[in-house]
Design a protein around this motif. Structure first.
Motif, PDB file in Angstrom:
ATOM      1  N   PHE A 271       0.687  -1.466  -0.040  1.00  0.00           N
ATOM      2  CA  PHE A 271      -0.058   0.039  -0.138  1.00  0.00           C
ATOM      3  C   PHE A 271       0.815   1.322  -0.051  1.00  0.00           C
ATOM      4  O   PHE A 271       0.545   2.083  -0.742  1.00  0.00           O
ATOM      5  CB  PHE A 271      -0.973   0.024   1.236  1.00  0.00           C
ATOM      6  CG  PHE A 271      -1.747   1.326   1.446  1.00  0.00           C
ATOM      7  CD1 PHE A 271      -2.657   1.748   0.300  1.00  0.00           C
ATOM      8  CD2 PHE A 271      -1.452   1.886   2.512  1.00  0.00           C
ATOM      9  CE1 PHE A 271      -3.310   2.710   0.660  1.00  0.00           C
ATOM     10  CE2 PHE A 271      -2.584   3.060   2.678  1.00  0.00           C
ATOM     11  CZ  PHE A 271      -3.029   3.697   1.732  1.00  0.00           C
ATOM     12  N   HIS A 272       1.988   1.233   0.726  1.00  0.00           N
ATOM     13  CA  HIS A 272       2.915   2.204   0.820  1.00  0.00           C
ATOM     14  C   HIS A 272       3.529   2.548  -0.399  1.00  0.00           C
ATOM     15  O   HIS A 272       3.806   3.753  -0.927  1.00  0.00           O
ATOM     16  CB  HIS A 272       3.877   2.290   1.777  1.00  0.00           C
ATOM     17  CG  HIS A 272       5.115   2.976   1.857  1.00  0.00           C
ATOM     18  ND1 HIS A 272       5.057   4.445   2.014  1.00  0.00           N
ATOM     19  CD2 HIS A 272       6.471   2.798   1.336  1.00  0.00           C
ATOM     20  CE1 HIS A 272       6.139   4.906   2.001  1.00  0.00           C
ATOM     21  NE2 HIS A 272       7.184   3.781   1.457  1.00  0.00           N
TER      22      HIS A 272
ATOM     23  N   ARG B 326      -0.001   9.491  -4.969  1.00  0.00           N
ATOM     24  CA  ARG B 326      -0.172  10.278  -3.998  1.00  0.00           C
ATOM     25  C   ARG B 326       0.403  11.676  -4.340  1.00  0.00           C
ATOM     26  O   ARG B 326      -0.276  12.611  -3.980  1.00  0.00           O
ATOM     27  CB  ARG B 326       0.680   9.710  -2.670  1.00  0.00           C
ATOM     28  CG  ARG B 326      -0.109   8.433  -2.169  1.00  0.00           C
ATOM     29  CD  ARG B 326       0.456   8.129  -0.750  1.00  0.00           C
ATOM     30  NE  ARG B 326      -0.073   6.780  -0.625  1.00  0.00           N
ATOM     31  CZ  ARG B 326       0.278   5.656  -0.569  1.00  0.00           C
ATOM     32  NH1 ARG B 326       1.595   5.488  -0.777  1.00  0.00           N
ATOM     33  NH2 ARG B 326      -0.212   4.436  -0.318  1.00  0.00           N
ATOM     34  N   THR B 332      -5.705   7.136  -1.015  1.00  0.00           N
ATOM     35  CA  THR B 332      -6.872   6.201  -0.790  1.00  0.00           C
ATOM     36  C   THR B 332      -6.816   5.534   0.847  1.00  0.00           C
ATOM     37  O   THR B 332      -5.497   6.058   1.419  1.00  0.00           O
ATOM     38  CB  THR B 332      -6.458   4.909  -1.644  1.00  0.00           C
ATOM     39  OG1 THR B 332      -5.044   4.482  -1.437  1.00  0.00           O
ATOM     40  CG2 THR B 332      -6.729   5.201  -3.088  1.00  0.00           C
ATOM     41  N   ALA B 333      -7.577   5.139   1.116  1.00  0.00           N
ATOM     42  CA  ALA B 333      -7.503   4.412   2.348  1.00  0.00           C
ATOM     43  C   ALA B 333      -8.121   3.035   2.439  1.00  0.00           C
ATOM     44  O   ALA B 333      -9.514   2.891   2.574  1.00  0.00           O
ATOM     45  CB  ALA B 333      -8.126   5.296   3.659  1.00  0.00           C
ATOM     46  N   THR B 355       1.903   7.132   4.237  1.00  0.00           N
ATOM     47  CA  THR B 355       1.268   7.705   2.978  1.00  0.00           C
ATOM     48  C   THR B 355       1.654   9.236   2.894  1.00  0.00           C
ATOM     49  O   THR B 355       1.371   9.673   1.693  1.00  0.00           O
ATOM     50  CB  THR B 355      -0.094   7.828   2.858  1.00  0.00           C
ATOM     51  OG1 THR B 355      -0.756   8.277   4.063  1.00  0.00           O
ATOM     52  CG2 THR B 355      -0.611   6.025   3.225  1.00  0.00           C
ATOM     53  N   ARG B 410      -4.933  11.107   8.545  1.00  0.00           N
ATOM     54  CA  ARG B 410      -3.945  11.056   7.735  1.00  0.00           C
ATOM     55  C   ARG B 410      -3.880  11.347   6.385  1.00  0.00           C
ATOM     56  O   ARG B 410      -3.241  12.162   5.641  1.00  0.00           O
ATOM     57  CB  ARG B 410      -3.288   9.765   7.847  1.00  0.00           C
ATOM     58  CG  ARG B 410      -1.555   9.372   7.154  1.00  0.00           C
ATOM     59  CD  ARG B 410      -1.203   8.223   7.577  1.00  0.00           C
ATOM     60  NE  ARG B 410      -2.071   6.990   6.523  1.00  0.00           N
ATOM     61  CZ  ARG B 410      -1.671   5.842   6.769  1.00  0.00           C
ATOM     62  NH1 ARG B 410      -1.037   5.285   7.586  1.00  0.00           N
ATOM     63  NH2 ARG B 410      -2.617   5.160   6.037  1.00  0.00           N
ATOM     64  N   GLU B 411      -5.018  10.641   5.593  1.00  0.00           N
ATOM     65  CA  GLU B 411      -5.390  11.173   4.070  1.00  0.00           C
ATOM     66  C   GLU B 411      -5.832  12.376   4.063  1.00  0.00           C
ATOM     67  O   GLU B 411      -5.648  13.385   3.240  1.00  0.00           O
ATOM     68  CB  GLU B 411      -6.268   9.896   3.762  1.00  0.00           C
ATOM     69  CG  GLU B 411      -5.709   8.541   3.910  1.00  0.00           C
ATOM     70  CD  GLU B 411      -3.965   8.386   3.574  1.00  0.00           C
ATOM     71  OE1 GLU B 411      -3.612   8.856   2.679  1.00  0.00           O
ATOM     72  OE2 GLU B 411      -3.568   7.637   4.161  1.00  0.00           O
TER      73      GLU B 411
END
Lengths: 391, 510
Positions: A271-272, B326, B332-333, B355, B410-411
């Protein structure tokens, strides 16, 4: 009834205590093993033969003998290399000579191990690094140019790197298991080593004996002691640099972060944005290159030449060093010194107590065994099962 | 009339928290009794004590007038208490009948059992074929297996833990029909939920728990959902407010996105297409396991998409890596917080880096600026009221709801141009869920495009501008959310594949 219960958080005390306790338990179990190896005692057997002592006395007479033998073996391995009046000064230098390659290889392995990438074949990468580095140096023989040794360093690193790329690429391309492939490639490397020593790198002036020219005795290809009598050569310096670099990378750099993330939570790493394939290439490559470097420094220094029995298992022992040091750079530094002590002390015990070499290897194996067993308590604790009314 | 189940002063403490504090209430035979409360209010502990999974510290329970303290679940079952868990314990590779047999103390012959399963399933209107493999069943059908397993024991009390969270509205109707029939026959039902409208339609009585204590009882039909919510949370909740604005230009376009399943029990994505515009919220509903995780992974970049399938602001990003997406502004989450959205053993500071590295420039040439990272973690903790001992606490030390707030914060605090989230309020208490929804709406009002994937249809209708349903990896054409009825949504959820042709047409329009 006892059962294991997962701790809510890993125990810090056990994290530090487990390696120390493992060393202590290894001393006890190893001492026992060395004591048993000395059976039956020649003096007691002779006395029994002569009819001076009865059977009971013969059997129980062994107890003090065994304790003395075990204690002597442990003292010879752990104490004498450092503090013996006569051998101490020389053996202390030997300690760094042995610790250098162990630490250098273990630092490389620890990065991959943290990410769950298991390079078990550092021994092979060590051999190929030595052959490539030595080959580069010998190709320019008898030149004494100062450029040759730097070239050998690069060639050694590239050799180890290339050998580690075989399991890496097979893993990425064909989902093979890197543990098996890298391990089996050790035996291939050993065969190439034998071929080099008896064939393409054989000393033309060696009167038919296997083995290459001596690199350590030829200016330009040698890796001498930097400070006389200390055992410190370029490989030891490289090991120290590797420890510092690994520390910085793991604590301050995105690469170290990604390595740790991949090991702890592979899905979070995806995901990172970690590309698992690139990480395999990077970790295998770094560990291979460092193992190759260790081989080059060894062949141009302490070993001096490519010979059939050039490798002595540093690549395998480094795995123990990496785990004994908790995969932490500073821990690896300490663990490398400890393992070097068992090497130097083990050799001393071999010559002075005529213990077999395999007993020393078993001793090192015990250390890993106890460490892994005790590691369980870092994440689990033992609970007595509460008596419950039978349903 | 004597109560079926009487609970008197039940207390259970765990280290550091009193899960149940002198809880008392009673259930009459045939009553449908709701147990209502936020996450962490103590509902689960309470039913675990009734079902014999947890022993109370003090207090007593009585069943039919006799003392009742089950040693274990099988003792509870013998006494006539059955329970359907939120998470099913079924073997996918076995048939329905085999699964039912596995849960029985001494199962009858397979043929007899199959006959009984048919009989019970017909009696209670729960269509189910005993010979089918559980792996092929939908979530609703799997729940029926669990219910029938319970009904075969002839229970006097049936406990249901959040039964509707995995069901489509039509399946909910079938379930309620069954439960009403059971209740009419005299079986009492203890119904655990936080969905207030459901409780109002189904339940006769409700006991409301907050922080381990009973804070009120009511007759759900006679009070409004808002009143119950207030009792549950302890204060009045304001529904999210939004400024309606004209949607801006298209920011994210997905066209003919098809992906094979990633594992044997995974879901493929089939020909998915939608567009989200600046300033709008697109809600994607559907029962879990219908491609939600796969769709989010394709958007985040974890799984590369075919060329031309995903365009961000006009640029094809199908094969662009997650971190580069990003940097462009697509955040995204994922649904699973521990292990996917966050690394369990890493601190919140380290998880902030996960992220926010690019958009918050938390590194210089690869070298991490821990000071700035810590600063960002603290900012998120403060802005989203994350309850934690500090930013150095490991993610797994946080409760699920608090970690969710951290992940969402965080997002959101990175100011994404497009945000895609899966189950944004899952496991979060009502007040925090409202805060997260408000933050999502504010983000859209500020000109970002937001995709919310959720199983909570009420949530989606509340915040979405347009709504689409995901079913078996297919997405229905998005429709305007305003004015959609539950009936229509149910049809979209149940039969999205039949609308495939319509979907094509919708693309041509868009």
């Amino acid at each position: 009834m006892l059962r294991l219960e997962k701790r809510p958080a890993p125990s810090q005390a056990w994290g530090i205590g487990a390696p120390i306790l493992a060393v202590v338990l290894t001393m006890i179990a190893g001492g026992l093993m060395f004591a048993i190896l000395s059976l039956p005692d020649a003096g007691l057997a002779a006395a029994r033969e002569a009819g001076e002592i009865g059977f009971g006395e013969y059997v129980f007479g062994h107890i003090p003998v065994m304790i003395a033998r075990g204690a002597e073996a442990i003292r010879t391995i752990f104490w004498d290399p450092l503090f013996h009046e006569r051998f101490g000064p020389f053996l202390r230098g030997q300690l760094l000579v042995k610790a250098g390659p162990l630490i250098l290889i273990a630092i490389g392995l620890s990065l991959g191990f943290r990410a769950g990438i298991w390079n078990i074949g550092a021994e092979g990468q060590y051999i190929i690094g030595a052959i490539c580095g030595a080959g580069f140096g010998l190709a320019f023989y008898p030149s004494e140019s100062i450029l040759i040794f730097p070239g050998m360093i690069v060639a050694g690193a590239i050799g180890g790197w290339l050998w580690s790329m075989i399991p890496a690429i097979l893993k990425i391309g064909f989902r093979t298991n890197e543990i098996l492939v890298s391990l089996l490639l050790v035996y291939v490397a050993e065969s190439i080593l034998a071929l080099a020593a008896t064939g393409f790198l054989k000393n033309p002036e060696g009167r038919g004996f296997p083995g290459s020219r001596n690199l350590a005795r030829h200016p330009g290809t040698d890796n001498p002691e930097l400070i006389a009598g200390t055992g410190i050569h370029m490989g030891v310096v490289a090991a120290l640099i590797a420890v510092i670099a690994a520390y910085v990378v793991l604590n301050r750099h995105m690469f170290g972060y990604q390595v740790k993330l991949t090991g702890q939570a592979p899905r979070a790493a995806r995901f990172h944005g970690v590309d698992p394939n690139k990480l395999v290439i990077a970790c295998m490559g770094i560990s291979g290159a460092l193992a190759g470097l260790a081989g080059l420094f060894e062949v141009s220094g302490p070993a001096g030449q490519i010979s059939i029995d050039f490798n002595v298992g540093y690549g395998f022992t480094a795995i123990i060093v990496a785990f004994l040091g908790r995969l932490h750079p500073v821990g690896i530094l300490l663990a490398g010194l400890l393992m070097a002590l068992t090497y130097v002390g083990g050799e001393l015990a071999q010559t002075r107590m005529s213990l077999p070499a395999s007993a020393i290897q078993a001793f090192q194996g015990m250390l890993l065994f106890f460490l892994l067993a005790l590691d369980l308590f870092t994440n689990y604790r033992i609970r007595g099962r509460r008596r419950e009314v039978a349903a | 009339m004597t109560a079926l189940l009487e609970i008197d002063g039940l207390t259970k403490a765990y280290p550091g928290v009193v899960a149940n504090d002198t809880v008392s209430f009673a259930i009459q035979p045939g009553e449908v009794h709701a147990l209502l409360g936020e996450n962490g209010a103590g509902k689960s502990t309470l039913v675990k004590m009734i079902y014999g999974l947890v022993r109370p510290d003090s207090g007593r329970m009585g069943l039919n007038g006799a003392d009742f303290t089950p040693e274990n679940p099988s003792a509870a079952r013998r006494a006539g208490v059955a329970m359907v868990f939120q998470h099913f314990s079924l073997f996918e590779a076995l048939t329905v009948a085999e699964n039912v047999a596995l849960g029985m103390e001494d199962p009858p012959r397979m043929r007899d059992l199959a006959a009984r399963i048919r009989e019970v399933s017909e009696t209670y209107g729960l269509p189910l074929d005993p010979a089918r493999l559980v792996g092929d069943l939908s979530a609703g059908e799997r729940q029926r297996v669990e219910i029938i397993r319970c009904l075969l024991q002839d229970p006097k009390l049936l406990i249901m833990d959040e039964p509707t969270s995995v069901l489509t509205p039509q399946e909910v109707e079938i379930l309620f029909h069954t439960l009403r029939k059971l209740s009419a026959e005299g079986t009492a039902i203890l119904y655990i939920s936080h969905k207030l409208e459901e409780i109002r339609t189904l339940c006769d009585e409700a006991t409301i728990l907050r922080l381990g204590k009973v804070v009120g009882t009511c007759t759900p039909r006679e009070v409004s959902a808002a009143e119950m919510a207030e009792m549950m949370v302890g204060r009045a909740l304001t529904p999210p407010s939004r400024a309606s604005a004209e949607p801006g230009p298209a920011l994210l376009e997905v066209r003919n996105l098809s992906l094979p399943p990633r594992s044997a029990f995974g879901t493929p994505l089939r020909d998915i297409g939608f567009t989200v515009h600046a300033g709008e919220v697109l809600g994607i509903g559907g029962v879990a396991g219908n491609g939600q995780d796969e769709l989010l992974a394709a958007l985040s970049g974890e799984v590369p998409a075919p060329k031309g399938a995903i365009a961000f602001d006009g640029t094809d990003i199908g094969t662009v890596a997650p971190d580069a997406r990003r940097a462009m502004g697509l955040l995204t989450a994922p649904e699973e917080r521990l292990g996917h959205a966050a690394a369990p053993d890493m601190s919140l500071v380290e998880n902030a880096l996960l992220t926010a590295r690019r958009r918050k420039t938390l590194d210089r040439k690869g070298f991490i600026d821990w000071g700035a990272t810590r600063g960002y973690a603290e900012q998120v903790i403060a802005a989203f009221d994350v309850r934690t001992p500090g930013p150095e606490a490991p993610a797994r030390a946080l409760s699920g709801g608090n970690l969710q707030k951290f992940v969402m914060g965080r997002e959101i605090d990175q100011g994404p141009r497009v945000l895609a989230v899966n189950q944004p309020t899952w496991g979060v208490d009502a007040a925090a869920a409202a805060a997260i929804r408000q933050a999502v709406l504010d983000l859209a009002a500020g000109g970002s495009a937001v995709i919310v994937i959720s199983q909570d249809l009420e949530e989606l209708l509340e915040i979405s501008d347009r709504f689409a349903a995901l079913n078996e990896g297919r997405l229905s054409p998005p429709r305007k959310a305003q004015g959609l009825t539950m009936q229509e949504i149910g049809l979209m959820l149940g039969g999205a594949h039949d609308m495939h042709d319509v979907e094509e047409g919708a693309h041509a329009e868009a």
